[in-house]
Scaffold this motif. Structure first.
Motif, PDB file in Angstrom:
ATOM      1  N   SER A 114       3.916   1.476  -1.257  1.00 30.82           N
ATOM      2  CA  SER A 114       4.497   1.588  -2.599  1.00 30.82           C
ATOM      3  C   SER A 114       3.505   2.189  -3.585  1.00 30.82           C
ATOM      4  CB  SER A 114       4.935   0.200  -3.071  1.00 30.82           C
ATOM      5  OG  SER A 114       5.086   0.194  -4.472  1.00 30.82           O
ATOM      6  N   ALA A 115       2.257   1.690  -3.549  1.00 25.64           N
ATOM      7  CA  ALA A 115       1.233   2.204  -4.473  1.00 25.64           C
ATOM      8  C   ALA A 115       0.987   3.692  -4.211  1.00 25.64           C
ATOM      9  CB  ALA A 115      -0.053   1.407  -4.323  1.00 25.64           C
ATOM     10  N   SER A 116       1.037   4.090  -2.927  1.00 20.83           N
ATOM     11  CA  SER A 116       0.833   5.503  -2.578  1.00 20.83           C
ATOM     12  C   SER A 116       1.992   6.361  -3.059  1.00 20.83           C
ATOM     13  CB  SER A 116       0.670   5.654  -1.062  1.00 20.83           C
ATOM     14  OG  SER A 116      -0.441   4.912  -0.615  1.00 20.83           O
ATOM     15  N   GLY A 138       0.830  -1.214   0.000  1.00 19.50           N
ATOM     16  CA  GLY A 138       0.000   0.000   0.000  1.00 19.50           C
ATOM     17  C   GLY A 138       0.857   1.253   0.000  1.00 19.50           C
TER      18      GLY A 138
END
Lengths: 141, 140
Positions: A19-21, A17
């Motif tokens: 990393s995606a952010s 999460g």
């Protein structure tokens, strides 16, 4: 339930999460792996920018197990599928993720984080067929 | 830190998260999908953890609409629930269960040198090419 690892899985999820952010807030891109990879094979109307971030993100994935092994021992990777099964599976995953516009990361993580109904339907669909195929492979055949 | 550096670091963190969570171990994935057998629900916690953080990251992205480097953020705007969305996802789920690999973990395992992952990824790229070129052309 002897293999139950809720803490490692939760912490791993928090990192995913994070990393995606980072990716959406720094590059403005979605961390959907199938879309990132497929974009590397598109050659029409594409700029240098189209490739750079994709190559960098995929490079990060490729070197991650080496970096992980410097910090702590890598967990097991147990692959039981035969080479012919792996090929059929790969074709299904490649074709299916393109047709369905995403995979576990794009729909299951990024889409659900945005509370997208479309991603919820996609996630329920791939979970459902995953359950059915596993049931057939493990308990019927 | 530059934008490109952050993209590389995001890829590394994503991969480490996948390894730590158990997503890169096909037998763990199959144990999670085997709900009627000796079910291992661990991987449900991956999604919980990722969404817990992702929810705030994407909310911030939707509010600001620009990146830390003042560039526009492109969020997918599609809301239509199409036949392709469902059929494609069903096909993907079947392949995921057959191998125990989805795209991200397969690339991480490829990086770790597993021959099986290399085979899977080559077939996956072929499947993508078949969809994006052959299938999309025939459909028109």
């Amino acid at each position: 339930m002897e293999n139950f690892t809720p803490i490692q899985s939760l912490v791993g999820g928090l990192l995913i999460g994070l990393s995606a952010s980072i990716l959406i807030l720094s590059s403005g891109k979605i961390a959907g792996i199938s879309g990132i990879v497929a974009g590397l094979m598109q050659f029409k109307n594409t700029s240098k920018e189209h490739y750079i971030w994709r190559i960098l993100f995929i490079t990060g994935l490729v070197i991650s197990s080496y970096l992980y092994s410097l910090l702590m021992p890598l967990p097991a990777t147990e692959i039981s599928a035969s080479y012919s099964t792996l090929m059929i599976a790969g074709l299904l995953v490649g074709f299916g993720t393109r047709m369905g516009s995403g995979c576990t990361s794009g729909h299951g993580i990024c889409g659900l984080s945005r509370l997208s109904l479309r991603s919820l339907i996609a996630t329920m669909s791939f979970m459902l067929s995953g359950f059915i195929v596993t049931y057939v492979l493990v308990h019927v055949i | 830190m530059t934008k490109h550096m952050m993209t590389l670091i995001a890829g590394i963190i994503f991969g480490i998260g996948l390894i730590l969570s158990g997503m890169t171990n096909p037998s763990k994935v199959i144990g999670f999908l085997d709900i009627t057998g000796n079910w291992d629900p661990s991987l449900a916690f991956v999604m919980v953890g990722a969404i817990l953080v992702g929810f705030f990251g994407f909310r911030k992205a939707e509010q600001t609409n620009t990146t830390l480097f003042c560039e526009p953020i492109h969020l997918p705007g599609k809301t239509h629930i199409s036949k392709e969305l469902i059929i494609g996802s069903l096909l993907f789920g079947a392949g995921w269960a057959l191998a125990g690999f989805c795209p991200g973990p397969a690339i991480v395992a490829l990086g770790a040198g597993y021959q099986e992952a290399i085979t899977f990824v080559i077939a996956m790229l072929l499947g993508m090419l078949i969809h994006d070129n052959l299938y999309e052309t025939l459909k028109k």
